[in-house]
Enzyme design. Sequence first.
Site, PDB file in Angstrom:
ATOM      1  N   HIS A   1      -9.293  -1.602  -2.010  1.00  0.00           N
ATOM      2  CA  HIS A   1      -8.850  -0.633  -3.160  1.00  0.00           C
ATOM      3  C   HIS A   1      -7.332  -0.183  -2.939  1.00  0.00           C
ATOM      4  O   HIS A   1      -6.930   1.051  -3.357  1.00  0.00           O
ATOM      5  CB  HIS A   1      -9.801   0.758  -3.075  1.00  0.00           C
ATOM      6  CG  HIS A   1     -11.150   0.186  -3.553  1.00  0.00           C
ATOM      7  ND1 HIS A   1     -11.396  -0.017  -5.149  1.00  0.00           N
ATOM      8  CD2 HIS A   1     -12.431   0.080  -3.136  1.00  0.00           C
ATOM      9  CE1 HIS A   1     -12.727  -0.333  -5.058  1.00  0.00           C
ATOM     10  NE2 HIS A   1     -13.278  -0.370  -4.055  1.00  0.00           N
TER      11      HIS A   1
ATOM     12  N   ASP B   1      -2.548  -5.333  -9.671  1.00  0.00           N
ATOM     13  CA  ASP B   1      -3.843  -4.311  -9.499  1.00  0.00           C
ATOM     14  C   ASP B   1      -3.303  -2.930  -9.443  1.00  0.00           C
ATOM     15  O   ASP B   1      -2.006  -2.927  -8.794  1.00  0.00           O
ATOM     16  CB  ASP B   1      -4.421  -4.692  -8.109  1.00  0.00           C
ATOM     17  CG  ASP B   1      -5.564  -3.801  -8.124  1.00  0.00           C
ATOM     18  OD1 ASP B   1      -6.784  -4.045  -8.609  1.00  0.00           O
ATOM     19  OD2 ASP B   1      -5.522  -2.650  -7.404  1.00  0.00           O
TER      20      ASP B   1
ATOM     21  N   GLU C   1      -3.878   1.406  -8.685  1.00  0.00           N
ATOM     22  CA  GLU C   1      -4.754   2.409  -8.229  1.00  0.00           C
ATOM     23  C   GLU C   1      -4.413   3.593  -9.040  1.00  0.00           C
ATOM     24  O   GLU C   1      -3.416   3.759  -9.637  1.00  0.00           O
ATOM     25  CB  GLU C   1      -4.657   2.783  -6.638  1.00  0.00           C
ATOM     26  CG  GLU C   1      -5.179   1.715  -5.679  1.00  0.00           C
ATOM     27  CD  GLU C   1      -6.081   0.920  -5.777  1.00  0.00           C
ATOM     28  OE1 GLU C   1      -7.395   1.843  -6.298  1.00  0.00           O
ATOM     29  OE2 GLU C   1      -6.642  -0.303  -5.772  1.00  0.00           O
TER      30      GLU C   1
ATOM     31  N   ASP D   1      -5.584  -5.966  -2.777  1.00  0.00           N
ATOM     32  CA  ASP D   1      -6.328  -6.244  -3.986  1.00  0.00           C
ATOM     33  C   ASP D   1      -5.805  -7.394  -4.709  1.00  0.00           C
ATOM     34  O   ASP D   1      -6.399  -8.529  -5.181  1.00  0.00           O
ATOM     35  CB  ASP D   1      -6.925  -5.337  -4.789  1.00  0.00           C
ATOM     36  CG  ASP D   1      -8.115  -4.263  -3.955  1.00  0.00           C
ATOM     37  OD1 ASP D   1      -8.222  -4.499  -2.977  1.00  0.00           O
ATOM     38  OD2 ASP D   1      -8.536  -3.347  -4.760  1.00  0.00           O
TER      39      ASP D   1
END
Length: 593
Positions: A176, A34, A36, A181
């Site tokens: 998030h 994952d 960001e 995540d």
Amino acid sequence: MSSATHGARSRWESQRSFDELGRRLSDVTFCVVDLETTGGSAQGGSMITEIGAVKVRGGEVLGEFQTLVDPHTEIPPFIAVLTGISNGMVAGAPSIESALPAFLEFAQGSVLVAHNAPFDVGFLQHFAAQQGRAWPTFEVLDTARLARRVITRDDAPNCKLSSLAKLFGATTTPNHRALSDARATVDVLHGLMERLGGLGVHTLEELQTFSSRVSTAQRKKRHLAEGLPHSPGVYLFRDDSERVLYVGTSKDLRTRVRSYFTASETRSRMGEMVGLAERVVGIECATALEAEVRELRLIAEHKPRYNRRSRFPEKVHFVKLTREPWPRLSLVKRVLDDDADYLGPFGSRKAAEKCLAALHDTFPVRQCSERMGRSPSRTACVLAELGRCLSPCDGSVDEATYAAVVRQLRDTLLRRPDEVVEAINTRMEALARDERFEEAGAHRDRLAAFIRAAARTQRLSALTRCPEVVAARREDDGRWAVHVVRFGRLAAAGVIPSGADAHQFVRELRATAETVHGAPGPVPAATAEETEKVLRWLESPGIRLVEVDGEWVCPVAGATRHLAVHDAVAESRRSLVPFGERRDLATIHRPTR
């Protein structure tokens, strides 16, 4: 050899053959990743701010990877509110030039897994290419796509990671942040695998073909596509009572309709529709744009039960700035020819209310619904006491001062939204500093609703003001497609035949085009969705404007220039693809090179 021994060997050989069909899921090493980021598009300049990954095999965690990444650029306040990652947190963190190789080494030999994998893998591939680094031949599994083939509405309201984590009882709540995540996605992956095991899916290769199951009854109806042309147009599925079940469009009618009876169409909703269908009607169109517009009009007319979108274009809302001695903002369902200013249309009342709240947060105009004369004498409401209303009702403000605020508000609606943008951004930054992220998020959503509405209104009204626009574009086959647009509505479409007199063709097309009368205010003489499709075509590369009656202009300082950041935020937050939008997308794929 006894029969018992022979039977045991046959079963063993059968089991061995079954296993040789592919790699058992329990033996595959998955790397769940994952990211960001600072926005929704790596190509658009967005950067990675955090990478989190978990490596698993056979239900066992083999290792974890986590690092913040210095984007070498400011993190937008919107993103900071969403992720909780601030500029200070990434200062001194590794750059993507060192973080990416470390991650690739960690993930080596694994099947990459991500929720909405095109987003995460797309970012990683972009920066690998930017660094001149060969992208490993990863296979990729998208848990969002997989969930849309397995999860029903009875299981979860949607396929968001948060919804799936709750459904499968994930030990980590998505928040998030990359590693959290990724951990939640691991639990979702295992939950999905468990469900698929009950459906006979045990290997990676079986997973690739799982979504290709089509019923025998569905295949038997492929004769309904016979007789349809290989040309652009609209198709209508009808039942035995001639009711329209579904309306769609395609550049190749026959090929598209045939896909509903083959492995290409796997949406359960469409399988149900095909089961009821007795006839398919095709309507040829001169151009792809004409087909798209006809589709919208037919959906609005018939409201087919299996079409999820565009069925009720009449159900819209507008924000209205009234024309009266003490103007105010209100929500209305239609535009009148009353010289008022309108913002919209909004597809939902909730979005309209968010936009209204953004405007009220910035401009202290009255919020009461009563009409007021020029010299009102009433008691001030609580909003006046809170300083959120100029309070003309009790004489706290003179008419000239109030009118000046209204002029600023009108300019914001029609031309320049900067005052709202600056005011709400300032408020969000203050709330974020105080770690009041939920309140900051509410203001972010209000601002996004306003920006999108203002941009939409300005773009639609620009075309709506033109009695006629005639434009042409050379298509892939070398011929010119011509469209006549009147007051924002597609009035005629055609393709100039090879060797024909182009000027004569355009004159005849204009002469036979639909007569269209302008609508009041910013509303086009069509649905907003239709006019937006027309606008996208008019703004596409290669367009030649043949004739423009009126002035087709948008304000230079308009809301459109603020859309990019809000679209990036929306893309970053997007982890929901509606159940109704299922497509035949292989759950696992090898990246093209």
